[in-house]
Write a protein that holds these residues in place. Structure first.
Motif, PDB file in Angstrom:
ATOM      1  N   VAL A 156     -41.132 -20.683  26.945  1.00  0.00           N
ATOM      2  CA  VAL A 156     -39.776 -20.384  26.483  1.00  0.00           C
ATOM      3  C   VAL A 156     -38.829 -20.669  27.640  1.00  0.00           C
ATOM      4  O   VAL A 156     -39.173 -20.474  28.803  1.00  0.00           O
ATOM      5  CB  VAL A 156     -39.657 -18.907  26.011  1.00  0.00           C
ATOM      6  CG1 VAL A 156     -39.865 -17.935  27.157  1.00  0.00           C
ATOM      7  CG2 VAL A 156     -38.312 -18.647  25.331  1.00  0.00           C
ATOM      8  N   VAL A 159     -31.529 -21.480  27.761  1.00  0.00           N
ATOM      9  CA  VAL A 159     -30.706 -22.682  27.626  1.00  0.00           C
ATOM     10  C   VAL A 159     -29.267 -22.472  28.078  1.00  0.00           C
ATOM     11  O   VAL A 159     -28.524 -23.437  28.274  1.00  0.00           O
ATOM     12  CB  VAL A 159     -30.717 -23.200  26.170  1.00  0.00           C
ATOM     13  CG1 VAL A 159     -32.110 -23.677  25.802  1.00  0.00           C
ATOM     14  CG2 VAL A 159     -30.249 -22.119  25.190  1.00  0.00           C
ATOM     15  N   LYS A 179     -28.984 -16.264  21.126  1.00  0.00           N
ATOM     16  CA  LYS A 179     -29.294 -17.699  21.096  1.00  0.00           C
ATOM     17  C   LYS A 179     -29.288 -18.358  22.484  1.00  0.00           C
ATOM     18  O   LYS A 179     -28.994 -19.544  22.603  1.00  0.00           O
ATOM     19  CB  LYS A 179     -28.321 -18.428  20.169  1.00  0.00           C
ATOM     20  CG  LYS A 179     -28.418 -17.966  18.721  1.00  0.00           C
ATOM     21  CD  LYS A 179     -27.452 -18.719  17.838  1.00  0.00           C
ATOM     22  CE  LYS A 179     -27.558 -18.239  16.390  1.00  0.00           C
ATOM     23  NZ  LYS A 179     -26.599 -18.932  15.494  1.00  0.00           N
ATOM     24  N   GLU A 182     -34.941 -20.483  24.042  1.00  0.00           N
ATOM     25  CA  GLU A 182     -35.500 -21.479  23.113  1.00  0.00           C
ATOM     26  C   GLU A 182     -37.004 -21.609  23.342  1.00  0.00           C
ATOM     27  O   GLU A 182     -37.451 -21.823  24.473  1.00  0.00           O
ATOM     28  CB  GLU A 182     -34.833 -22.840  23.341  1.00  0.00           C
ATOM     29  CG  GLU A 182     -35.359 -23.934  22.416  1.00  0.00           C
ATOM     30  CD  GLU A 182     -34.744 -25.285  22.739  1.00  0.00           C
ATOM     31  OE1 GLU A 182     -35.374 -26.304  22.407  1.00  0.00           O
ATOM     32  OE2 GLU A 182     -33.644 -25.320  23.340  1.00  0.00           O
ATOM     33  N   ILE A 184     -40.343 -23.469  23.489  1.00  0.00           N
ATOM     34  CA  ILE A 184     -40.654 -24.887  23.714  1.00  0.00           C
ATOM     35  C   ILE A 184     -42.146 -25.197  23.601  1.00  0.00           C
ATOM     36  O   ILE A 184     -42.533 -26.360  23.548  1.00  0.00           O
ATOM     37  CB  ILE A 184     -40.132 -25.364  25.091  1.00  0.00           C
ATOM     38  CG1 ILE A 184     -40.680 -24.493  26.220  1.00  0.00           C
ATOM     39  CG2 ILE A 184     -38.611 -25.378  25.109  1.00  0.00           C
ATOM     40  CD1 ILE A 184     -40.281 -24.971  27.609  1.00  0.00           C
ATOM     41  N   GLU A 213     -37.557 -15.287  20.098  1.00  0.00           N
ATOM     42  CA  GLU A 213     -37.962 -16.693  20.180  1.00  0.00           C
ATOM     43  C   GLU A 213     -39.483 -16.801  20.225  1.00  0.00           C
ATOM     44  O   GLU A 213     -40.076 -17.663  19.587  1.00  0.00           O
ATOM     45  CB  GLU A 213     -37.355 -17.357  21.420  1.00  0.00           C
ATOM     46  CG  GLU A 213     -35.934 -17.828  21.238  1.00  0.00           C
ATOM     47  CD  GLU A 213     -35.809 -18.880  20.136  1.00  0.00           C
ATOM     48  OE1 GLU A 213     -36.494 -19.916  20.236  1.00  0.00           O
ATOM     49  OE2 GLU A 213     -35.021 -18.669  19.197  1.00  0.00           O
TER      50      GLU A 213
END
Length: 232
Positions: A156, A159, A179, A182, A184, A213
């Motif tokens: 993760v 961002v 948010k 993210e 990954i 997430e």
């Protein structure tokens, strides 16, 4: 513990100081002295790791299994200097040492039983470059050294960074981290019980956002561990 001649000589030339009281450390002490360690305001949440003040922050929001923090964090207190020196004064070694201390104290309670790996709450690449390290990762490294649990450091990412949480209220904290993480690499963690590590938990907003997430990987269980717990 066998203390080398060079370690003793270095301590004589350049004494190490306790980050809490500022007194000189002995050759067998690291980061904090024995007296300050004894008086550290421990939460002891690990003795009831699902039903405690910190764990309740995560109920119904993420699939929380257990949660604890090492000590109560109060801004501007002497013990807060542990966090301050680690984050802002270029002392990443404090995180690793405190991580080892936490690991050793929590092991007998079974807190780490069934956990598959550790997720340090990530910083943005820019933030990490500025600081030179991620304090949560340093804490996680100490935990890993004691428990043998692997670090999952690249599943993760963060961002964006919308500013410090320090002076924000509960709802502002939630909005500030919405948010910003993210997932990954969900394949690596699918079906696992993950231990999310942060330096300080206040409202739990950062850990919740990160965990939301992680659970996208499916069949995920979450536990939370932090160095400090600040009552909001």
């Amino acid at each position: 513990m066998i203390i080398s001649f060079w370690r003793r000589l270095l301590d004589l030339i350049s004494p190490r100081l306790c980050v809490v009281c500022g007194h000189r450390l002995t050759v067998t002490e690291e980061v904090i002295c024995t007296k300050c360690n004894f008086h550290l305001p421990r939460t002891d949440f690990h003795h009831n790791a699902y039903e405690n003040e910190m764990a309740k922050l995560f109920w119904y929001l993420i699939p929380i299994e257990r949660a604890t923090a090492y000590f109560y964090y109060e801004p501007h207190s002497s013990t807060a200097n542990i966090i301050y020196q680690m984050k802002y004064k270029d002392h990443p070694e404090i995180g690793e040492v405190m991580g080892r201390m936490m690991g050793k104290e929590l092991m007998p309670s079974g807190f780490f039983d069934g956990i598959d790996g550790i997720i340090p709450v990530p910083l943005t690449k820019k933030r990490q470059r500025q600081r030179g390290y991620n304090q949560s990762e340093e804490i996680a490294r100490g935990i890993s050294e004691v428990t043998g649990l692997p670090l999952f450091g690249k599943v993760v990412k963060r961002v964006s960074f919308k500013g410090s949480q320090t002076n924000l209220g509960r709802w502002e904290r939630n909005e500030n981290v919405e948010k910003v993480f993210e997932l990954i690499d969900g394949a690596t963690i699918q079906g696992k019980h993950l231990l999310v590590i942060d330096d300080v938990v206040t409202t739990g907003a950062t850990c919740i956002a990160c965990s939301k997430e992680l659970v996208k990987a499916n069949n995920i269980k979450i536990s939370i561990l932090s160095l400090g717990f600040a009552k909001s």
